[in-house]
Motif scaffolding. Structure first.
Motif, PDB file in Angstrom:
ATOM      1  N   ILE A 118       0.881  -0.972   0.116  1.00 36.18           N
ATOM      2  CA  ILE A 118       0.296  -0.161   0.087  1.00 36.18           C
ATOM      3  C   ILE A 118       0.568   1.172   0.091  1.00 36.18           C
ATOM      4  CG2 ILE A 118      -1.447   1.636   1.387  1.00 36.18           C
ATOM      5  CD1 ILE A 118      -2.578  -1.191   2.257  1.00 36.18           C
ATOM      6  N   ASP A 119       1.584   1.335   0.890  1.00 36.59           N
ATOM      7  CA  ASP A 119       2.961   2.321   1.175  1.00 36.59           C
ATOM      8  C   ASP A 119       3.142   2.900  -0.180  1.00 36.59           C
ATOM      9  OD1 ASP A 119       2.175   2.780   3.463  1.00 36.59           O
ATOM     10  OD2 ASP A 119       4.127   1.940   4.306  1.00 36.59           O
ATOM     11  N   LYS A 120       3.427   1.741  -0.781  1.00 36.62           N
ATOM     12  CA  LYS A 120       4.812   1.907  -2.279  1.00 36.62           C
ATOM     13  C   LYS A 120       4.287   1.708  -3.689  1.00 36.62           C
ATOM     14  CE  LYS A 120       9.072  -0.525  -0.761  1.00 36.62           C
ATOM     15  NZ  LYS A 120      10.116  -1.641  -0.805  1.00 36.62           N
ATOM     16  N   SER A 121       2.167   1.793  -3.277  1.00 35.42           N
ATOM     17  CA  SER A 121       1.769   2.243  -4.539  1.00 35.42           C
ATOM     18  C   SER A 121       1.854   3.120  -5.558  1.00 35.42           C
ATOM     19  CB  SER A 121       0.009   1.373  -4.202  1.00 35.42           C
ATOM     20  OG  SER A 121      -0.070   2.254  -3.750  1.00 35.42           O
ATOM     21  N   LYS A 122       2.159   3.904  -5.239  1.00 34.06           N
ATOM     22  CA  LYS A 122       2.372   5.240  -5.625  1.00 34.06           C
ATOM     23  C   LYS A 122       3.978   5.630  -6.616  1.00 34.06           C
ATOM     24  CE  LYS A 122       0.119   9.478  -3.353  1.00 34.06           C
ATOM     25  NZ  LYS A 122       0.152   9.016  -1.779  1.00 34.06           N
ATOM     26  N   ASP A 123       5.222   4.166  -6.111  1.00 39.80           N
ATOM     27  CA  ASP A 123       5.800   3.848  -7.184  1.00 39.80           C
ATOM     28  C   ASP A 123       5.938   2.879  -8.022  1.00 39.80           C
ATOM     29  OD1 ASP A 123       7.811   5.354  -5.501  1.00 39.80           O
ATOM     30  OD2 ASP A 123       7.714   4.497  -3.415  1.00 39.80           O
ATOM     31  N   GLN A 130      -1.071   3.366 -15.076  1.00 44.87           N
ATOM     32  CA  GLN A 130      -0.360   2.478 -14.429  1.00 44.87           C
ATOM     33  C   GLN A 130      -1.637   2.399 -13.792  1.00 44.87           C
ATOM     34  OE1 GLN A 130       3.284   2.792 -13.879  1.00 44.87           O
ATOM     35  NE2 GLN A 130       4.025   0.753 -15.029  1.00 44.87           N
ATOM     36  N   TRP A 131      -1.781   3.550 -12.241  1.00 43.38           N
ATOM     37  CA  TRP A 131      -2.634   3.684 -11.589  1.00 43.38           C
ATOM     38  C   TRP A 131      -4.553   3.115 -11.814  1.00 43.38           C
ATOM     39  CZ3 TRP A 131      -1.437   4.431  -6.228  1.00 43.38           C
ATOM     40  CH2 TRP A 131      -1.887   5.621  -5.750  1.00 43.38           C
ATOM     41  N   ARG A 132      -4.515   4.252 -12.635  1.00 46.04           N
ATOM     42  CA  ARG A 132      -5.999   3.030 -12.830  1.00 46.04           C
ATOM     43  C   ARG A 132      -5.912   1.738 -13.274  1.00 46.04           C
ATOM     44  NH1 ARG A 132      -5.515   7.502 -16.696  1.00 46.04           N
ATOM     45  NH2 ARG A 132      -5.249   6.488 -18.719  1.00 46.04           N
ATOM     46  N   GLU A 133      -4.522   0.526 -13.445  1.00 47.34           N
ATOM     47  CA  GLU A 133      -4.752  -0.414 -13.200  1.00 47.34           C
ATOM     48  C   GLU A 133      -4.255  -1.247 -12.564  1.00 47.34           C
ATOM     49  OE1 GLU A 133      -4.530  -3.882 -15.306  1.00 47.34           O
ATOM     50  OE2 GLU A 133      -5.240  -2.015 -16.135  1.00 47.34           O
TER      51      GLU A 133
END
Length: 154
Positions: A118-123, A130-133
């Motif tokens: 969850i914490d690294k999801s932005k990376d 990719q964010w939508r995926e």
């Protein structure tokens, strides 16, 4: 390490490192669930045997010798079957404590890997496509493996 089919089938928006992390979270979840079930059944076994033992002591000692506490204690201490039951139930209780501790450790490790994802999801999903995926990936993990990646809370 063998990756689950649903995880390996994720498209190119999810890289191999992320797939490994997702697989790792599934494995931690399964280990936690297995230990949780073992601890539960061990507790049921201890409760069942303790109930049987108490009923047995009540029927063989308390009812016939209720007029003398000293006699009840003497009969209990003289009977080897009572010590056997106490020993077995005590050993099973130790097993319950052991599996509870292992279950708590597995839960902490599972929670840690979830929080890491969850914490690294932005990376892990940097670009807008990719964010939508990421949403699809989180939905699949919840639906297929019951791994909640939406919130950090247990």
């Amino acid at each position: 390490m063998k990756i689950e089919k649903k995880i390996s089938e994720l498209n190119d928006y999810t890289d191999e490192v992320t797939k490994q992390m997702l697989q790792h979270s599934v494995e931690k979840k399964r280990k936690f669930e297995k230990l949780k079930a073992r601890a539960y059944y061990m507790k049921l076994t201890v409760l069942f045997l303790l109930s049987i033992f108490l009923v047995y002591v009540y029927k063989t000692i308390v009812l016939p010798y209720s007029h003398s506490t000293e006699l009840m204690i003497s009969i209990f201490l003289d009977g080897s079957i009572y010590f056997f039951f106490v020993f077995v139930i005590g050993g099973l209780y130790g097993g319950v404590r052991y599996f509870d501790k292992k279950k708590d450790e597995a839960e902490d490790k599972y929670h840690a890997i979830r929080c890491e994802i969850i914490d690294k999801s932005k990376d892990l999903w940097k670009e807008p496509t990719q964010w939508r995926e990421r949403q699809r990936v989180f939905e699949m993990m919840k639906k297929e493996f019951d791994v909640n990646l939406y919130h950090e809370s247990k």
